[in-house]
Motif scaffolding. Structure first.
Motif, PDB file in Angstrom:
ATOM      1  N   GLY A 181       0.905  -1.111  -0.055  1.00 17.82           N
ATOM      2  CA  GLY A 181       0.330   0.200  -0.170  1.00 17.82           C
ATOM      3  C   GLY A 181       0.746   1.276   0.335  1.00 17.82           C
ATOM      4  O   GLY A 181       2.133   1.255   0.514  1.00 17.82           O
ATOM      5  N   SER A 182      -0.028   2.412  -0.686  1.00 17.66           N
ATOM      6  CA  SER A 182       1.243   3.568  -0.933  1.00 17.66           C
ATOM      7  C   SER A 182       0.221   4.656  -0.234  1.00 17.66           C
ATOM      8  O   SER A 182       0.497   5.833  -0.580  1.00 17.66           O
ATOM      9  CB  SER A 182       1.320   3.862  -2.409  1.00 17.66           C
ATOM     10  N   LEU A 183      -0.995   4.520   0.519  1.00 19.62           N
ATOM     11  CA  LEU A 183      -1.551   6.111   1.073  1.00 19.62           C
ATOM     12  C   LEU A 183      -1.152   5.383   2.673  1.00 19.62           C
ATOM     13  O   LEU A 183      -2.426   4.644   3.558  1.00 19.62           O
ATOM     14  CB  LEU A 183      -3.277   5.743   0.024  1.00 19.62           C
ATOM     15  N   SER A 184      -0.807   6.716   3.027  1.00 17.82           N
ATOM     16  CA  SER A 184       0.192   6.478   4.420  1.00 17.82           C
ATOM     17  C   SER A 184      -0.638   7.702   5.098  1.00 17.82           C
ATOM     18  O   SER A 184      -0.765   7.634   5.900  1.00 17.82           O
ATOM     19  CB  SER A 184       1.576   6.664   4.466  1.00 17.82           C
ATOM     20  N   THR A 185      -1.766   8.666   4.604  1.00 16.64           N
ATOM     21  CA  THR A 185      -1.970   9.423   5.069  1.00 16.64           C
ATOM     22  C   THR A 185      -3.629   9.667   4.975  1.00 16.64           C
ATOM     23  O   THR A 185      -4.263   8.367   2.946  1.00 16.64           O
ATOM     24  CB  THR A 185      -1.872  10.960   4.779  1.00 16.64           C
TER      25      THR A 185
ATOM     26  N   ALA B 260      -8.137  10.482   0.596  1.00 18.11           N
ATOM     27  CA  ALA B 260      -9.143  11.434  -0.016  1.00 18.11           C
ATOM     28  C   ALA B 260      -8.594  11.659  -1.568  1.00 18.11           C
ATOM     29  O   ALA B 260     -10.146  11.789  -2.091  1.00 18.11           O
ATOM     30  CB  ALA B 260      -9.257  12.638   0.421  1.00 18.11           C
ATOM     31  N   TRP B 261      -7.994  11.854  -1.913  1.00 21.33           N
ATOM     32  CA  TRP B 261      -6.990  12.304  -2.932  1.00 21.33           C
ATOM     33  C   TRP B 261      -7.637  11.510  -4.020  1.00 21.33           C
ATOM     34  O   TRP B 261      -8.000  11.621  -5.361  1.00 21.33           O
ATOM     35  CB  TRP B 261      -5.616  12.890  -3.447  1.00 21.33           C
ATOM     36  N   ARG B 262      -7.084   9.939  -3.700  1.00 21.91           N
ATOM     37  CA  ARG B 262      -6.996   9.572  -4.545  1.00 21.91           C
ATOM     38  C   ARG B 262      -8.942   8.793  -5.376  1.00 21.91           C
ATOM     39  O   ARG B 262      -9.004   8.765  -5.748  1.00 21.91           O
ATOM     40  CB  ARG B 262      -6.662   7.952  -4.249  1.00 21.91           C
TER      41      ARG B 262
ATOM     42  N   ARG C 216     -10.093  12.898  -7.486  1.00 26.65           N
ATOM     43  CA  ARG C 216      -9.030  13.212  -7.848  1.00 26.65           C
ATOM     44  C   ARG C 216      -9.784  13.321  -9.694  1.00 26.65           C
ATOM     45  O   ARG C 216      -9.575  14.282 -10.277  1.00 26.65           O
ATOM     46  CB  ARG C 216      -7.946  12.435  -8.420  1.00 26.65           C
ATOM     47  N   GLY C 217     -10.095  11.959  -9.405  1.00 30.14           N
ATOM     48  CA  GLY C 217     -11.367  11.469 -11.244  1.00 30.14           C
ATOM     49  C   GLY C 217     -12.350  12.668 -11.326  1.00 30.14           C
ATOM     50  O   GLY C 217     -12.027  13.237 -12.262  1.00 30.14           O
ATOM     51  N   SER C 218     -13.195  12.958 -10.119  1.00 28.90           N
ATOM     52  CA  SER C 218     -13.900  13.893 -10.075  1.00 28.90           C
ATOM     53  C   SER C 218     -13.789  15.129 -10.441  1.00 28.90           C
ATOM     54  O   SER C 218     -14.249  16.144 -11.109  1.00 28.90           O
ATOM     55  CB  SER C 218     -14.781  13.814  -8.889  1.00 28.90           C
ATOM     56  N   LEU C 219     -12.672  15.761 -10.108  1.00 25.99           N
ATOM     57  CA  LEU C 219     -11.488  16.861  -9.970  1.00 25.99           C
ATOM     58  C   LEU C 219     -11.801  17.210 -11.309  1.00 25.99           C
ATOM     59  O   LEU C 219     -11.353  18.021 -11.807  1.00 25.99           O
ATOM     60  CB  LEU C 219     -10.934  17.340  -8.712  1.00 25.99           C
ATOM     61  N   TYR C 220     -10.484  16.006 -11.781  1.00 31.73           N
ATOM     62  CA  TYR C 220     -10.368  16.536 -12.988  1.00 31.73           C
ATOM     63  C   TYR C 220     -11.753  16.373 -13.663  1.00 31.73           C
ATOM     64  O   TYR C 220     -11.166  17.641 -15.392  1.00 31.73           O
ATOM     65  CB  TYR C 220      -9.320  15.428 -13.617  1.00 31.73           C
TER      66      TYR C 220
END
Length: 535
Positions: free
Chosen positions: A288-292, A297-299, A302-306
């Motif tokens: 896993g790379s999501l430490s915070t 939340a960004w993961r 992010r698609g919606s924001l793009y």
């Protein structure tokens, strides 16, 4: 669990067993949201004839206005051509495409909410353990969308019948037909994808493509005859030609498309297990790379924001491009000038138009911030929040990650819309960017209301959508129908300076920033104190 489990009969009526019960459940769950959507879409249409009649009270003025739309490719791309210069015809031109667009958004949300979202949350598996047929959930979702779209069509038909019964019926059928087209599209997306978020994204992408195709077709031709226009169901709505020699065969296109898509959706549903999809979710990395909480939340967002960001930039360029022609379009019509000045400032038509468009972008950005700020509510009600909070992370940090995306994303969207307006307009970039960014405090206030309602109770959180829709309607339609100033100032956008034509009012801006901060603080305090899933 196999999709056939719990079905007492493999064929015939057994596959639809429980449809009525599920439909009643869906309508009960949406007893607030559906009426709000129906009244908002129908009200949008019914609010237009009065102002049109007041603004253009002679046949010559209406004909001149219709001609100005028809000869302007940018305005045709935005609204569609004017096939008639009657009050009803100008109403269709002004709001027909947008009413159909909003009906489509409502429909895709309803269908995915009661299909893929139910499977993703695990509730559908519990329901299917009883005597519920494998086709019942999809049928109930489509019927719920049909109820809402029928209500919209009936309200539009009844409300516009004074302008011509045939035209009113045609517009009602067009708006309702577009809603059902995308309801069926959403039904297919719900079978293909493994998450409600992706299903909404695919259907919204199809809707955006339909709008672009229609806009491209209408910008090239003045009579709706472009192949690109006919490739879009939104183009079918305008080519029904309500109040202008109606084409009664066009609704058959909607009916055929809904039946074909419905058949595909049912075939796909019959070939998959409950909870599964034809487009499986891509597995994540082995480590896993999501430490915070912020990274998670960004993961998730992010698609919606793009997507929102790309749409704001493109729309800004389009509206910026027609700014220089705003004065020619308005001409000497004093009533239209007054509407623009009430919404965008009284310092000249061009500045008023830029101020108006900046305000419109702000009101649309409020829909993004409400959606994003309500993401913790969705995580909580789906049960995904509890495993995250079981670790070494507090509720405020967890919710804060999503709120950074929500409130920071609002700033990004307004920057992109301002940049688009400046690019399209081609002058005064600093002033145009300022007009866009000054909307941020009002957008944040609406986001703060969503946070506060989420902190108070999960049941209260959806009311944030009602507030956002009410603000959108007041801000969009209020100046056109000449609502009193105190009504317009019920919206946070009514407090703001109307840049670029007016002077800056720092007091109003700072007051709204303080109000937004207070709302967010109160919401986070409530979230810390209450039990998850209760309140």
């Amino acid at each position: 669990m196999n999709a056939a489990t719990g079905v007492t009969a493999g064929h015939g009526a057994g596959e639809f067993a429980g449809t009525g019960t599920l439909l009643r459940l869906a309508l009960r769950r949406d007893r607030v949201l559906l009426p709000v959507w129906v009244l908002a879409v129908a009200g949008m249409v019914l609010s237009i004839p009065g102002p049109v009649r007041d603004l253009y009270d002679t046949a010559a003025e209406r004909a001149e206005f219709a001609a100005s739309i028809t000869t302007n490719s940018s305005l045709r791309a935005m609204y569609g051509p004017a096939f008639s210069d009657s009050v009803g015809g100008l109403t269709v031109m002004r709001v027909g495409v947008f009413a159909a667009l909003f009906a489509a958004v409502m429909s895709l949300l309803v269908v995915i909410r009661h299909t893929r979202d139910e499977e993703e949350s695990g509730r559908q598996e519990l329901l299917s353990a009883a005597c519920v047929g494998r086709r019942a959930p999809l049928t109930a979702a489509l019927l719920a969308a049909a109820v809402a779209n029928t209500a919209i069509a009936l309200l539009i038909t009844a409300g516009l019948s004074g302008e011509g019964a045939a035209g009113a019926l045609a517009l009602g059928l067009g708006v309702g037909g577009t809603g059902m087209f995308f309801a069926a599209t959403a039904a297919i997306a719900a079978q293909l994808t493994g998450s409600g978020r992706l299903a909404k994204g695919l259907t919204a992408g199809a809707l955006g493509t339909a709008f672009v195709l229609r806009a491209a077709g209408d910008s090239g031709t003045a009579d709706g005859s472009s192949v690109l226009t006919w490739l879009s169901p939104l183009g079918w709505t305008e080519n029904l030609r309500a109040f202008a020699d109606e084409r009664w065969w066009v609704p058959a296109l909607f009916a055929a498309a809904v039946l074909v898509q419905g058949y595909v959706a049912y075939r796909l549903a019959a070939r998959r297990d409950l909870g599964m999809s034809f487009l499986p979710t891509r597995p994540g990395p082995a480590v896993g790379s999501l430490s915070t909480a912020g990274a998670l939340a960004w993961r998730l967002q992010r698609g919606s924001l793009y997507g929102w960001g790309g749409a704001f930039l493109a729309a800004g360029i389009v509206f910026g491009g027609i700014t220089t022609g705003a004065a020619d379009l308005v001409g000497n019509n004093e009533s239209t000038q007054e509407i623009l000045q009430r919404m965008g400032g009284a310092s000249g038509i061009t500045d008023a138009f830029l101020g108006t468009m900046a305000t419109v972008f702000g009101m649309v950005a409020a829909l993004f911030v409400v959606s994003s700020a309500l993401r913790p509510h969705g995580e909580e009600t789906s049960g995904r929040a509890e495993p995250v909070l079981a670790g070494a992370i507090g509720r405020v940090r967890w919710a804060g990650g999503h709120l950074v995306i929500a409130f920071g994303g609002a700033v990004v969207l307004m920057l992109l819309s301002g940049a688009g307006l400046a690019l399209g307009y081609g002058r005064d970039p600093a002033a145009v960017l300022g007009a866009a960014l000054v909307q941020v405090p009002a957008v944040w206030v609406l986001g703060g209301i969503a946070v506060l309602l989420t902190g108070v109770s999960p049941r209260a959180a959806p009311l944030a959508w009602g507030v956002a829709v009410a603000v959108l309607l007041v801000g969009w339609l209020g100046p056109a129908v000449d609502l009193p100033s105190w009504v317009l100032e019920l919206s946070p956008f009514g407090w703001l300076p109307r840049l670029p034509g007016e002077g800056m009012r720092w007091g109003a801006v700072l007051l709204q920033l303080a109000l937004a901060a207070g709302l967010v603080t109160g919401g986070l305090a409530g979230l810390r104190r209450r039990d998850l899933g209760t309140g």
